[in-house]
Design a protein around this motif. Structure first.
Motif, PDB file in Angstrom:
ATOM      1  N   LEU A 174       8.317   1.722   9.269  1.00 25.86           N
ATOM      2  CA  LEU A 174       7.964   0.505  10.004  1.00 25.86           C
ATOM      3  C   LEU A 174       7.804   0.671  11.513  1.00 25.86           C
ATOM      4  CD1 LEU A 174      10.454  -1.819   8.104  1.00 25.86           C
ATOM      5  CD2 LEU A 174       7.969  -1.794   7.825  1.00 25.86           C
ATOM      6  N   TRP A 175       8.104   1.849  12.059  1.00 25.03           N
ATOM      7  CA  TRP A 175       7.994   2.054  13.502  1.00 25.03           C
ATOM      8  C   TRP A 175       6.566   1.793  13.962  1.00 25.03           C
ATOM      9  CZ3 TRP A 175      12.022   3.698  16.678  1.00 25.03           C
ATOM     10  CH2 TRP A 175      11.658   4.052  17.995  1.00 25.03           C
ATOM     11  N   PRO A 176       6.342   1.239  15.137  1.00 18.35           N
ATOM     12  CA  PRO A 176       7.333   0.767  16.104  1.00 18.35           C
ATOM     13  C   PRO A 176       7.582  -0.739  16.039  1.00 18.35           C
ATOM     14  CG  PRO A 176       5.195   0.965  17.165  1.00 18.35           C
ATOM     15  CD  PRO A 176       4.986   1.333  15.714  1.00 18.35           C
ATOM     16  N   LEU A 177       6.719  -1.492  15.361  1.00 17.98           N
ATOM     17  CA  LEU A 177       6.801  -2.950  15.434  1.00 17.98           C
ATOM     18  C   LEU A 177       7.271  -3.607  14.149  1.00 17.98           C
ATOM     19  CD1 LEU A 177       3.424  -3.690  17.318  1.00 17.98           C
ATOM     20  CD2 LEU A 177       5.716  -3.466  18.294  1.00 17.98           C
ATOM     21  N   GLY A 178       7.372  -2.836  13.079  1.00 15.84           N
ATOM     22  CA  GLY A 178       7.665  -3.448  11.779  1.00 15.84           C
ATOM     23  C   GLY A 178       6.428  -4.013  11.111  1.00 15.84           C
ATOM     24  N   ASN A 179       5.277  -3.782  11.718  1.00 13.66           N
ATOM     25  CA  ASN A 179       4.049  -4.400  11.239  1.00 13.66           C
ATOM     26  C   ASN A 179       3.321  -3.482  10.257  1.00 13.66           C
ATOM     27  OD1 ASN A 179       1.708  -5.787  10.878  1.00 13.66           O
ATOM     28  ND2 ASN A 179       1.104  -5.811  13.048  1.00 13.66           N
ATOM     29  N   THR A 180       3.350  -3.854   8.984  1.00 15.65           N
ATOM     30  CA  THR A 180       2.624  -3.068   7.964  1.00 15.65           C
ATOM     31  C   THR A 180       1.266  -3.689   7.659  1.00 15.65           C
ATOM     32  OG1 THR A 180       3.633  -4.339   6.186  1.00 15.65           O
ATOM     33  CG2 THR A 180       4.781  -2.314   6.850  1.00 15.65           C
ATOM     34  N   GLN A 181       0.837  -4.625   8.483  1.00 15.69           N
ATOM     35  CA  GLN A 181      -0.397  -5.397   8.228  1.00 15.69           C
ATOM     36  C   GLN A 181      -0.278  -6.179   6.934  1.00 15.69           C
ATOM     37  OE1 GLN A 181      -2.636  -5.232  10.607  1.00 15.69           O
ATOM     38  NE2 GLN A 181      -2.189  -3.310  11.639  1.00 15.69           N
ATOM     39  N   LEU A 182       0.950  -6.528   6.590  1.00 19.22           N
ATOM     40  CA  LEU A 182       1.211  -7.301   5.378  1.00 19.22           C
ATOM     41  C   LEU A 182       0.426  -8.611   5.372  1.00 19.22           C
ATOM     42  CD1 LEU A 182       2.918  -7.898   2.796  1.00 19.22           C
ATOM     43  CD2 LEU A 182       4.699  -8.785   4.303  1.00 19.22           C
ATOM     44  N   VAL A 183       0.200  -9.161   6.551  1.00 15.68           N
ATOM     45  CA  VAL A 183      -0.463 -10.472   6.621  1.00 15.68           C
ATOM     46  C   VAL A 183      -1.819 -10.455   5.914  1.00 15.68           C
ATOM     47  CG1 VAL A 183      -1.609 -10.141   8.868  1.00 15.68           C
ATOM     48  CG2 VAL A 183      -0.854 -12.432   8.177  1.00 15.68           C
ATOM     49  N   LYS A 184      -2.473  -9.272   5.917  1.00 15.46           N
ATOM     50  CA  LYS A 184      -3.787  -9.171   5.268  1.00 15.46           C
ATOM     51  C   LYS A 184      -3.678  -9.264   3.745  1.00 15.46           C
ATOM     52  CE  LYS A 184      -5.177  -5.325   7.672  1.00 15.46           C
ATOM     53  NZ  LYS A 184      -6.087  -4.240   8.004  1.00 15.46           N
ATOM     54  N   ARG A 185      -2.479  -8.978   3.207  1.00 17.70           N
ATOM     55  CA  ARG A 185      -2.339  -8.894   1.743  1.00 17.70           C
ATOM     56  C   ARG A 185      -1.584 -10.082   1.152  1.00 17.70           C
ATOM     57  NH1 ARG A 185      -1.509  -3.887   4.027  1.00 17.70           N
ATOM     58  NH2 ARG A 185       0.752  -4.058   3.916  1.00 17.70           N
ATOM     59  N   LEU A 186      -1.073 -10.941   2.024  1.00 13.02           N
ATOM     60  CA  LEU A 186      -0.263 -12.059   1.509  1.00 13.02           C
ATOM     61  C   LEU A 186      -1.050 -12.949   0.558  1.00 13.02           C
ATOM     62  CD1 LEU A 186       1.726 -13.042   4.734  1.00 13.02           C
ATOM     63  CD2 LEU A 186       2.640 -11.950   2.681  1.00 13.02           C
ATOM     64  N   LYS A 187      -2.357 -13.043   0.814  1.00 13.88           N
ATOM     65  CA  LYS A 187      -3.156 -13.920  -0.058  1.00 13.88           C
ATOM     66  C   LYS A 187      -3.271 -13.362  -1.486  1.00 13.88           C
ATOM     67  CE  LYS A 187      -7.575 -12.141   1.704  1.00 13.88           C
ATOM     68  NZ  LYS A 187      -6.975 -11.278   2.754  1.00 13.88           N
ATOM     69  N   LEU A 188      -2.878 -12.127  -1.665  1.00 15.49           N
ATOM     70  CA  LEU A 188      -2.914 -11.535  -3.012  1.00 15.49           C
ATOM     71  C   LEU A 188      -1.662 -11.882  -3.822  1.00 15.49           C
ATOM     72  CD1 LEU A 188      -4.187  -7.947  -2.071  1.00 15.49           C
ATOM     73  CD2 LEU A 188      -5.539  -9.870  -2.924  1.00 15.49           C
ATOM     74  N   ILE A 189      -0.665 -12.466  -3.173  1.00  9.35           N
ATOM     75  CA  ILE A 189       0.569 -12.801  -3.896  1.00  9.35           C
ATOM     76  C   ILE A 189       0.338 -14.065  -4.707  1.00  9.35           C
ATOM     77  CG2 ILE A 189       3.000 -13.467  -3.652  1.00  9.35           C
ATOM     78  CD1 ILE A 189       3.146 -11.701  -1.171  1.00  9.35           C
ATOM     79  N   GLU A 190       0.413 -13.894  -6.027  1.00  9.14           N
ATOM     80  CA  GLU A 190       0.065 -15.010  -6.927  1.00  9.14           C
ATOM     81  C   GLU A 190       1.266 -15.492  -7.719  1.00  9.14           C
ATOM     82  OE1 GLU A 190      -3.256 -13.191  -8.977  1.00  9.14           O
ATOM     83  OE2 GLU A 190      -4.663 -14.251  -7.657  1.00  9.14           O
ATOM     84  N   VAL A 191       2.476 -15.110  -7.268  1.00  5.31           N
ATOM     85  CA  VAL A 191       3.670 -15.551  -8.006  1.00  5.31           C
ATOM     86  C   VAL A 191       4.484 -16.493  -7.110  1.00  5.31           C
ATOM     87  CG1 VAL A 191       3.767 -13.468  -9.424  1.00  5.31           C
ATOM     88  CG2 VAL A 191       5.016 -13.538  -7.262  1.00  5.31           C
ATOM     89  N   PRO A 192       5.195 -17.429  -7.718  1.00  5.44           N
ATOM     90  CA  PRO A 192       6.004 -18.374  -6.930  1.00  5.44           C
ATOM     91  C   PRO A 192       6.958 -17.604  -6.008  1.00  5.44           C
ATOM     92  CG  PRO A 192       6.033 -18.974  -9.253  1.00  5.44           C
ATOM     93  CD  PRO A 192       5.341 -17.648  -9.164  1.00  5.44           C
ATOM     94  N   THR A 193       7.034 -18.077  -4.783  1.00  2.17           N
ATOM     95  CA  THR A 193       7.798 -17.329  -3.779  1.00  2.17           C
ATOM     96  C   THR A 193       8.741 -18.252  -3.021  1.00  2.17           C
ATOM     97  OG1 THR A 193       5.943 -15.787  -3.527  1.00  2.17           O
ATOM     98  CG2 THR A 193       7.578 -15.818  -1.767  1.00  2.17           C
ATOM     99  N   LEU A 194       9.981 -17.806  -2.892  1.00  2.00           N
ATOM    100  CA  LEU A 194      10.966 -18.489  -2.048  1.00  2.00           C
ATOM    101  C   LEU A 194      11.154 -17.679  -0.773  1.00  2.00           C
ATOM    102  CD1 LEU A 194      13.236 -20.619  -1.549  1.00  2.00           C
ATOM    103  CD2 LEU A 194      14.791 -19.031  -2.730  1.00  2.00           C
ATOM    104  N   ILE A 195      11.054 -18.347   0.352  1.00  2.00           N
ATOM    105  CA  ILE A 195      11.200 -17.661   1.647  1.00  2.00           C
ATOM    106  C   ILE A 195      12.503 -18.147   2.286  1.00  2.00           C
ATOM    107  CG2 ILE A 195      10.159 -17.357   3.934  1.00  2.00           C
ATOM    108  CD1 ILE A 195       7.446 -18.186   2.355  1.00  2.00           C
TER     109      ILE A 195
END
Lengths: 424, 259
Positions: B184-205
């Motif tokens: 995750l160095w240096p920012l913790g940013n894995t560009q996950l934001v680009k893939r969040l729309k692929l999550i199709e299962v109920p999610t608790l945050i």
């Protein structure tokens, strides 16, 4: 022995209350402290000093790389070295060095070093440091867990770029290049410019230097007393590996202040030394130990980097006094800075060289906020009164790690700089 | 608190520890920054109603092999292998902090692998206007207060147990931090934001209301970008590792969501 003149290029006007008001000289030092117009004069003074050292007869002038650093104004030592290549003639140019993992692609280092070697007629010493945590992991955002792997791979790539005759493809873990073929090529091509490795006290680095036949340099700011155990460890390891005790396998950094007498030296050098050990080494401990930077083998051996030691000791408060002297008496007593009359300095330099068995002594004769006048005084006095009485050391050994430039008569004549003539 | 069953699986030729305890439907847990140097009450609480399966990510306590992983694809493939070997394919998955970044990607990249998802203040995002705290540029004595609302909870997690090797224990703790840095160095940013729309299962945050690492605003980004139904819940009195500060409340929130 070789006497080499090293410049860190410290910003010389950090305020008196710097340590109180600012958390760190490195990484997040505030931009408001930097005055570019003052830096114009600093750079020009520093370059004058390096050129002066070359004129005085030092074997080499040395520059190094730091980033976001108030005591090291050379993000690119290559820029300074290329200028020195034109303004010096016979002095070796020791770039100590380029942090290989910071260059993308690393062939940039192969190219720029080759340029310096060509311009200077083959006077380059190529230093390859891993780089400090502050420079590499924080200022440059490199991953501490990947840094060494990237470093070793970049080293392999640069060396191949220098030595292979034909264009080749390089398929590494981190670097992929279809066409590696650097132009220019270094003058020193048998097989390549001398490679020196500045490092901490890790056994892996010692072994690697022995295996590759590179010079190992311990660039500590804490002088010969603190450096003794590291250099003894290095030589014990060389013995284990069946290597000879040729002192030119090693380099060591030492601060020196020479004057007519010890009293005068104290008077002259106290302020710049205290400026350096006080303000310049004021590094926030949070930037000292990114996880993965120190290998597990080195952690097991209980070895810490020198800046980490100082930073951690400073934040821990008093219990590691040895690495935090900031006042001149301790700075001198602990051997961080050698001071005295020429005779006293001769004696101490001979002791440093022989006790550490170091053939390449890198001297810091400018430190902290030392002025150009005082730097030149220190440099000239050392060159005239000390150098002739220590040069004889280790004459029985061959320095196989020194540049082999073109013969003098074959080299380009560099015209003297004459701005007034040009204006006419 | 009784100890779990310990298994070891192989990922890329390196051992990874799997803890397993309880009975009922399977529930996976990917731990956060520092990993799990010891079994914790939160897991016991979950194991009352579920078969709790806790794989250790490469380089975290109980596992090695992080040094083989050079990029995000390497990590995702390794975590995928780990989950399958831990018998977690098709199970509900909880991920916290570092583990949260991987749990989210598992759901996004491998459809069908995760049944329902719980993300607790996951890494993976970075907003320059609302930056996460740098966990790797901290003085040693600062870390506990960043990880937990009650610093003692972190200290208890990483405290050397009686009889442990005094040289190897701190090296293991540093290795966990290194493994997180490697991913995750240096920012913790894995560009996950680009893939969040692929999550199709109920999610608790889930977010601790005193999280001093991950900004609360990231919960909104997650909720907005995840395609499936998702909801945000705050745990009072909890820091970044909410399950260390508030094991009961955190377990209850998860149980209610999965019920």
């Amino acid at each position: 022995m070789k006497l080499m003149w090293f410049h860190l290029m410290p910003y010389t006007e950090l305020p008196d209350d710097f340590n109180k008001k600012h958390p760190s000289v490195w990484v997040d030092i505030h931009s408001s402290l930097f005055d570019p117009k003052r830096a114009h004069h600093m750079y020009n003074d520093f370059m004058d000093e390096l050129e002066f050292a070359a004129e005085c007869g030092f074997d080499a002038v040395c520059v190094n790389e730091h980033h976001s650093n108030g005591y090291g104004l050379m993000p690119s030592p290559n820029l300074i070295a290329s200028s020195l290549a034109r303004r010096t003639t016979d002095t070796a140019l020791c770039v100590m060095g380029n942090s290989l993992a910071l260059y993308n692609p690393p062939t940039r280092v192969a190219e720029e070093f080759a340029m310096i070697d060509c311009i200077s007629g083959g006077r380059l010493i190529a230093g390859f440091p891993v780089g400090s945590p502050m420079d590499t992991c924080y200022a440059y955002g490199q991953n501490p867990s990947l840094l060494r792997e990237r470093y070793y791979e970049a080293h392999d790539l640069v060396k191949r770029a220098w030595t292979e005759k034909d264009t080749f493809a390089f398929s590494g873990r981190f670097n992929q290049q279809r066409y590696v073929n650097i132009w220019p090529r270094p003058i020193q091509n048998d097989p390549h410019p001398p490679i020196w490795i500045p490092g901490g006290g890790s056994i892996e680095t010692w072994r690697w230097c022995a295996e590759m036949d590179y010079v190992y340099c311990y660039l500590s700011y804490y002088g010969y007393k603190a450096g003794l155990s590291t250099m003894q460890g290095f030589w014990r390891e060389m013995e284990k590996l069946g290597k000879d005790r040729n002192p030119y396998r090693a380099g060591f950094l030492q601060f020196v202040g020479v004057a007519e007498s010890r009293e005068q030296a104290l008077e002259l050098y106290t302020e710049p030394a205290e400026y350096f050990y006080g303000r310049c080494l004021h590094v926030d401990a949070r930037f000292a130990t990114p996880p993965g930077y120190t290998t597990e083998a080195t952690q097991r051996a209980g070895i810490q980097g020198m800046v980490a030691q100082a930073a951690n000791a400073a934040s821990a408060g008093g219990d590691k006094k040895k690495y935090r002297a900031r006042e001149m008496k301790e700075i001198v007593d602990d051997g961080y800075v050698i001071i005295g009359s020429p005779d006293e300095v001769i004696e101490q330099v001979r002791h440093v060289a022989t006790s550490l068995n170091v053939g390449h002594l890198m001297l810091l004769l400018q430190y902290g906020n030392m002025s150009k006048d005082l730097t030149k005084y220190n440099t000239r006095l050392f060159a005239e009164k000390v150098m002739p009485h220590v040069k004889d050391l280790f004459s029985e050994w061959e320095d196989r790690w020194w540049p082999r430039p073109m013969a003098q008569g074959q080299r380009a004549a560099v015209p003297a700089f004459q701005p007034r003539l040009a204006a006419e | 608190m009784s100890e779990p069953q310990t298994l070891t699986v192989d990922v890329n030729g390196f051992p990874c520890r799997i803890w397993r305890k309880g009975s009922g439907p399977k529930l996976g847990f990917l731990a956060g920054f520092g990993g799990l140097p010891r079994w914790v009450p939160f897991l016991d609480r979950l194991a009352e109603k579920r078969t709790v399966i806790v794989p250790s990510l490469p380089g975290f306590p109980g596992a090695t092999g992080h040094t083989m992983l050079d990029n995000h694809l390497d990590w995702l493939v390794a975590v995928h292998q780990l989950l399958r070997q831990a018998d977690l394919a098709g199970a509900d998955l909880v991920g916290s902090s570092v583990g949260g970044a991987f749990a989210a990607d598992m759901a996004a990249v491998f459809p069908g692998l995760v049944k329902r998802l719980v993300l607790m203040a996951p890494f993976g995002l970075f907003d320059e206007r609302d930056p996460a705290t740098d966990p790797w540029a901290q003085r040693g004595d600062n870390v506990a207060g960043l990880m937990c609302a009650e610093p003692e909870n972190w200290k208890k997690l990483v405290e050397m147990p009686a009889g442990a090797n005094s040289i190897e224990w701190p090296i293991e703790m540093t290795r966990a931090s290194e493994a997180a840095a490697r991913a995750l160095w240096p920012l913790g940013n894995t560009q996950l934001v680009k893939r969040l729309k692929l999550i199709e299962v109920p999610t608790l945050i889930l977010w601790g209301d005193q999280d001093r690492i991950m900004p609360q605003g990231y919960a909104k980004i997650l909720s907005r970008e995840i395609r499936a139904e998702s909801r945000v819940q705050t745990i009072a009195g909890a820091g970044h590792l909410a399950w260390l500060d508030q094991p009961q409340k955190t377990a209850e929130a998860i149980e209610a969501f999965l019920a």
